[in-house]
Motif scaffolding. Structure first.
Motif, PDB file in Angstrom:
ATOM      1  N   GLY A 228       0.823  -1.196   0.000  1.00  0.00           N
ATOM      2  CA  GLY A 228       0.000   0.000   0.000  1.00  0.00           C
ATOM      3  C   GLY A 228       0.857   1.246   0.000  1.00  0.00           C
ATOM      4  O   GLY A 228       2.010   1.234   0.442  1.00  0.00           O
ATOM      5  N   VAL A 229       0.296   2.340  -0.490  1.00  0.00           N
ATOM      6  CA  VAL A 229       0.955   3.643  -0.489  1.00  0.00           C
ATOM      7  C   VAL A 229      -0.064   4.674  -0.027  1.00  0.00           C
ATOM      8  O   VAL A 229      -1.192   4.721  -0.536  1.00  0.00           O
ATOM      9  CB  VAL A 229       1.484   4.016  -1.887  1.00  0.00           C
ATOM     10  CG1 VAL A 229       2.066   5.423  -1.878  1.00  0.00           C
ATOM     11  CG2 VAL A 229       2.530   3.015  -2.354  1.00  0.00           C
ATOM     12  N   GLY A 230       0.318   5.496   0.942  1.00  0.00           N
ATOM     13  CA  GLY A 230      -0.573   6.540   1.425  1.00  0.00           C
ATOM     14  C   GLY A 230       0.075   7.326   2.546  1.00  0.00           C
ATOM     15  O   GLY A 230       1.085   6.903   3.112  1.00  0.00           O
TER      16      GLY A 230
ATOM     17  N   GLU B 216      -3.743  -5.053  -2.669  1.00  0.00           N
ATOM     18  CA  GLU B 216      -3.573  -3.611  -2.506  1.00  0.00           C
ATOM     19  C   GLU B 216      -4.244  -3.170  -1.214  1.00  0.00           C
ATOM     20  O   GLU B 216      -5.389  -3.527  -0.932  1.00  0.00           O
ATOM     21  CB  GLU B 216      -4.169  -2.846  -3.685  1.00  0.00           C
ATOM     22  CG  GLU B 216      -4.006  -1.345  -3.539  1.00  0.00           C
ATOM     23  CD  GLU B 216      -4.541  -0.541  -4.706  1.00  0.00           C
ATOM     24  OE1 GLU B 216      -4.679   0.691  -4.540  1.00  0.00           O
ATOM     25  OE2 GLU B 216      -4.811  -1.131  -5.768  1.00  0.00           O
ATOM     26  N   MET B 217      -3.530  -2.374  -0.436  1.00  0.00           N
ATOM     27  CA  MET B 217      -4.011  -1.899   0.849  1.00  0.00           C
ATOM     28  C   MET B 217      -4.530  -0.474   0.705  1.00  0.00           C
ATOM     29  O   MET B 217      -3.876   0.376   0.097  1.00  0.00           O
ATOM     30  CB  MET B 217      -2.888  -1.954   1.884  1.00  0.00           C
ATOM     31  CG  MET B 217      -2.264  -3.340   2.015  1.00  0.00           C
ATOM     32  SD  MET B 217      -0.715  -3.368   2.956  1.00  0.00           S
ATOM     33  CE  MET B 217      -1.335  -3.020   4.605  1.00  0.00           C
ATOM     34  N   GLY B 218      -5.701  -0.218   1.274  1.00  0.00           N
ATOM     35  CA  GLY B 218      -6.280   1.109   1.210  1.00  0.00           C
ATOM     36  C   GLY B 218      -5.845   1.972   2.379  1.00  0.00           C
ATOM     37  O   GLY B 218      -5.848   1.522   3.525  1.00  0.00           O
ATOM     38  N   VAL B 219      -5.468   3.206   2.108  1.00  0.00           N
ATOM     39  CA  VAL B 219      -5.108   4.174   3.149  1.00  0.00           C
ATOM     40  C   VAL B 219      -6.041   5.363   2.982  1.00  0.00           C
ATOM     41  O   VAL B 219      -5.846   6.206   2.097  1.00  0.00           O
ATOM     42  CB  VAL B 219      -3.634   4.606   3.037  1.00  0.00           C
ATOM     43  CG1 VAL B 219      -3.268   5.566   4.162  1.00  0.00           C
ATOM     44  CG2 VAL B 219      -2.706   3.393   3.055  1.00  0.00           C
ATOM     45  N   TYR B 220      -7.090   5.414   3.796  1.00  0.00           N
ATOM     46  CA  TYR B 220      -8.053   6.510   3.720  1.00  0.00           C
ATOM     47  C   TYR B 220      -8.825   6.599   5.027  1.00  0.00           C
ATOM     48  O   TYR B 220      -8.786   5.684   5.857  1.00  0.00           O
ATOM     49  CB  TYR B 220      -8.997   6.350   2.523  1.00  0.00           C
ATOM     50  CG  TYR B 220      -9.807   5.077   2.469  1.00  0.00           C
ATOM     51  CD1 TYR B 220     -11.083   5.005   3.032  1.00  0.00           C
ATOM     52  CD2 TYR B 220      -9.327   3.945   1.809  1.00  0.00           C
ATOM     53  CE1 TYR B 220     -11.845   3.853   2.954  1.00  0.00           C
ATOM     54  CE2 TYR B 220     -10.073   2.786   1.724  1.00  0.00           C
ATOM     55  CZ  TYR B 220     -11.334   2.740   2.299  1.00  0.00           C
ATOM     56  OH  TYR B 220     -12.086   1.596   2.217  1.00  0.00           O
TER      57      TYR B 220
ATOM     58  N   ASN C 145       3.004  -2.742   4.109  1.00  0.00           N
ATOM     59  CA  ASN C 145       2.710  -4.123   3.728  1.00  0.00           C
ATOM     60  C   ASN C 145       2.140  -4.844   4.939  1.00  0.00           C
ATOM     61  O   ASN C 145       1.778  -4.208   5.933  1.00  0.00           O
ATOM     62  CB  ASN C 145       3.921  -4.830   3.101  1.00  0.00           C
ATOM     63  CG  ASN C 145       4.982  -5.239   4.108  1.00  0.00           C
ATOM     64  OD1 ASN C 145       4.825  -5.112   5.319  1.00  0.00           O
ATOM     65  ND2 ASN C 145       6.088  -5.748   3.598  1.00  0.00           N
ATOM     66  N   GLY C 146       2.050  -6.161   4.872  1.00  0.00           N
ATOM     67  CA  GLY C 146       1.401  -6.904   5.939  1.00  0.00           C
ATOM     68  C   GLY C 146       2.068  -6.799   7.288  1.00  0.00           C
ATOM     69  O   GLY C 146       1.440  -7.066   8.323  1.00  0.00           O
ATOM     70  N   TYR C 147       3.338  -6.381   7.320  1.00  0.00           N
ATOM     71  CA  TYR C 147       4.086  -6.282   8.570  1.00  0.00           C
ATOM     72  C   TYR C 147       4.107  -4.871   9.161  1.00  0.00           C
ATOM     73  O   TYR C 147       4.738  -4.653  10.181  1.00  0.00           O
ATOM     74  CB  TYR C 147       5.523  -6.739   8.349  1.00  0.00           C
ATOM     75  CG  TYR C 147       5.684  -8.240   8.282  1.00  0.00           C
ATOM     76  CD1 TYR C 147       5.903  -8.982   9.439  1.00  0.00           C
ATOM     77  CD2 TYR C 147       5.625  -8.910   7.072  1.00  0.00           C
ATOM     78  CE1 TYR C 147       6.068 -10.356   9.389  1.00  0.00           C
ATOM     79  CE2 TYR C 147       5.787 -10.294   7.008  1.00  0.00           C
ATOM     80  CZ  TYR C 147       6.007 -11.009   8.172  1.00  0.00           C
ATOM     81  OH  TYR C 147       6.160 -12.379   8.120  1.00  0.00           O
ATOM     82  N   GLY C 148       3.469  -3.885   8.511  1.00  0.00           N
ATOM     83  CA  GLY C 148       3.481  -2.548   9.069  1.00  0.00           C
ATOM     84  C   GLY C 148       3.667  -1.489   8.005  1.00  0.00           C
ATOM     85  O   GLY C 148       3.300  -1.679   6.836  1.00  0.00           O
TER      86      GLY C 148
END
Length: 663
Positions: free
Chosen positions: A432-434, A482-486, A446-449
């Motif tokens: 993820g990016v945010g 993909e990780m969401g940052v919102y 990522n999955g670790y932080g």
């Protein structure tokens, strides 16, 4: 063996898991369960005693004797689940395909003794006494049919010692770092309850215990046996089984097709060319096109395709794509024509990022340039990390989290690589990016932080690492897609939304909290887990390997789109519930002060016969203001056209919030 397959086989044998073992229940939806209120439907063989007590099946054998409890119903390919505990000598196990012979029984036996599970082919006499036992050889991981033994090698198809050593070394954290996801002791727990799931399919028996802490894969040398399941209790042992469940794997049901009334579906290819899609105006006609695999499909009708690189469809049952695991589109060369960038973790020397340069108006294949030599994350992102207005490729390789960008003077040459993390066990899944901490700079997750981008941008040193369990171990490594940052709950702080394990179960949103001194922490809110959990909307599916973030309903708040990757590790029983419906959902973000954390994610089905690949493309392709969703899977490439609501461009959601059963 390719580097990828060796790594996965090593993962299977290394047996990593969460520190706290959970009894998660069967990964399959059972045909039947054994509630153990009586012994109807079974019969004992041998000298042990069996009874039903308090919902448990109890077997006991004094010293010098043993016995079996044979169920009356027979199976060939079968899934079994149970939770067991033994005392005394603790000799117990489960036999499948307990087939009658002339004067006895033969079958495939999983021995649950000591601290591990071991498979054998055994025979019994008419009194249930064992007369022969042969240890089954290792069968491998991502296959349905066992490889032939080579020159008597008992581990044919298994990982080499070097591959095992390399995998274990890769799991070492950086010096001074305590990982948020730990690996507990593996094996069976003496005197305690143990969870065991056994899948006997064709000529391979697989077993997974304690949510992955015990694993076995063995060749039966025969796929034609047919017989019941049987429980064993050995001398000086008392064993208790509970929560027993079965499924006939020989019968599979393809679901009646369901398509959301909020979307119109168009299948632009029925073939398996890749796992991703990207969109841009590739032919300069002012209309958005879609690229997936070896082709781009010209809008607005998407009925005409143009070859990007030499095309050959893959066998959906037995092959991985070599080129397109994730596809991106952007004008990397700066000539005004959108190019294509693919990333692959296929192994066999095919890892890396490849740039295909748009030939402009010429009807020919695109020039190919390998611009990043190695990519080992199955998800990659194209995001503007450094704030220069141009996107960078975000990925992981060689144990590092990285991003890369082209040299403007030579964009088709080797890209400049920036290393964000120290070397660690960061895994192949979840990225993820945010802006996590609100400082205006893009961070990487990522999955670790997450890794905090320093002031002034990249300075050649590792970014500050913040451990956080955004994933979990089970049968394989942590991390989703993909990780969401919102900001999920509207409190002004960015939260994280992610699947927890690409090859398992789990979807959560992590509510950000701030301490008085500004320290960032997170509270997990589980949205979806396995079939046996309480899930939002009653929805559960495994293999959530592809996702995207977009404002689907046009309310100004991002939503989360995710689905199941069907046959994620090929056409076999390696993964949890591999033949479950290939669903595609969007989870609508609903801010609700009465819900835990002040928000909830409400699932709405888009389609149940397509699923996802390695990612999901969510973009307004036709400019009507509604988000369209594109997926590329083993079942083909699909566009789901969002239906807009007039000038507002919002999804028409007259029954928003209704459960899947109500729609």
């Amino acid at each position: 063996m390719s580097s990828r397959r060796a790594w996965v086989a090593a993962t299977c044998l290394a047996l990593p898991l969460l520190a706290e073992v959970r009894n998660v229940g069967p990964s399959f939806i059972p045909d039947s369960t054994f509630k153990a209120t009586d012994l109807n439907g079974s019969h004992p063989v041998g000298k042990a005693t069996w009874k039903a007590e308090n919902g448990e099946l109890v077997g006991k054998a004094p010293e010098g004797s043993s016995g079996w409890l044979m169920l009356d119903h027979s199976y060939q390919d079968v899934a079994f689940y149970g939770v067991f505990r033994c005392t005394g000598a603790c000799e117990t196990g489960v036999m499948l395909r307990a087939e009658k012979t002339g004067d006895g029984t033969k079958g495939v036996y999983l021995d649950l003794k000591g601290d591990e599970a071991t498979a054998y082919n055994i025979t019994l006499d008419s009194q249930g006494k064992e007369t022969a036992r042969e240890k089954a050889r290792y069968a491998g991981g991502q296959i349905r049919f066992a490889p032939t033994a080579k020159d008597g090698n008992a581990n044919a198809g298994g990982p080499s010692p070097a591959a095992l050593a390399a995998f274990r070394a890769s799991q070492t954290p950086p010096p001074g770092v305590t990982l948020p996801i730990t690996r507990p002791p593996t094996g069976l727990r003496k005197g305690e309850w143990n969870e065991i799931e056994i899948l006997l399919d064709a000529d391979i028996i697989r077993a997974f215990g304690n949510d992955g802490g015990v694993q076995a894969s063995a060749a039966t040398e025969d796929m034609n046996g047919f017989g019941p399941v049987a429980f064993y209790v050995g001398p000086g042992t008392e064993v208790r089984f509970k929560d027993i469940a079965y499924k006939d794997l020989a019968t599979r049901t393809w679901p009646k097709e369901q398509l959301s009334s909020h979307f119109r579906m168009q299948q632009i290819s029925p073939f398996f060319y890749g796992w991703s899609a990207a969109a841009a105006d590739f032919n300069h006609d002012g209309v958005m096109d879609v690229a997936s695999g070896a082709y781009y499909y010209a809008g607005p009708d998407y009925n005409t395709s143009h070859e990007i690189y030499p095309a050959q469809a893959y066998n959906a049952s037995t092959q991985y794509p070599n080129d397109d695991w994730v596809m991106h589109a952007y004008d990397f060369t700066g000539d005004g024509w959108a190019d294509v960038l693919t990333t692959s973790h296929a192994g066999g020397g095919k890892d890396g990022a490849v740039l295909y340069v748009n030939p402009k108006s010429e009807s020919r294949r695109w020039e190919k340039h390998r611009v990043v030599p190695m990519v080992q994350t199955e998800a990659t992102l194209l995001r503007d990390v450094d704030g220069d207005g141009k996107p960078e490729l975000v990925y992981g390789a060689e144990g590092f989290v990285r991003y890369a960008k082209p040299d403007p003077a030579n964009p088709a040459g080797p890209w400049t690589v920036y290393t964000v993390s120290e070397k660690g066990p960061w895994g192949a899944h979840g990225i993820g990016v945010g802006d996590v901490n609100g400082d205006g700079r893009m961070d990487i997750l990522n999955g670790y932080g997450w890794w905090e981008q320093p002031a002034g941008g990249d300075n050649g040193k590792p970014w500050t690492y913040h451990p956080e369990a955004f994933g979990r171990w089970a049968r394989t490594s942590p991390g989703g897609a993909e990780m969401g940052v919102y900001d999920v709950n509207g409190d002004g702080l960015n939260d994280v939304v992610t699947t927890l394990q690409a090859h398992g179960w789990g979807l959560s949103w992590f509510e950000q909290k701030r301490s008085g001194d500004g320290k960032v922490s997170f509270i997990e809110h589980v949205v979806m887990d396995g079939h046996n959990s309480k899930n939002a909307g009653g929805v559960a599916f495994s293999e959530p390997h592809g996702s995207a973030i977009a404002d689907v309903d046009g309310d100004g708040t991002p939503d989360f789109i995710v689905g199941k990757r069907y046959w994620s590790h090929l056409d076999d029983a390696y993964d949890p519930d591999p033949y479950g419906p290939p669903v595609l959902y969007w989870y609508r973000t609903v801010r609700n002060r009465k819900a835990p954390g002040g928000a909830e994610l409400v699932p709405e089905l888009i389609h149940n016969r397509s699923g996802v690949g390695s990612d999901v493309l969510a973009k307004d392709l036709n400019g009507d203001g509604a988000i369209d969703v594109v997926t590329s899977t083993r079942l083909g490439t699909f566009i789901f056209w969002g239906k807009s609501n007039g000038s507002k461009g919002r999804l028409t959601t007259s029954n928003r919030g209704a459960s899947p059963a109500a729609r």
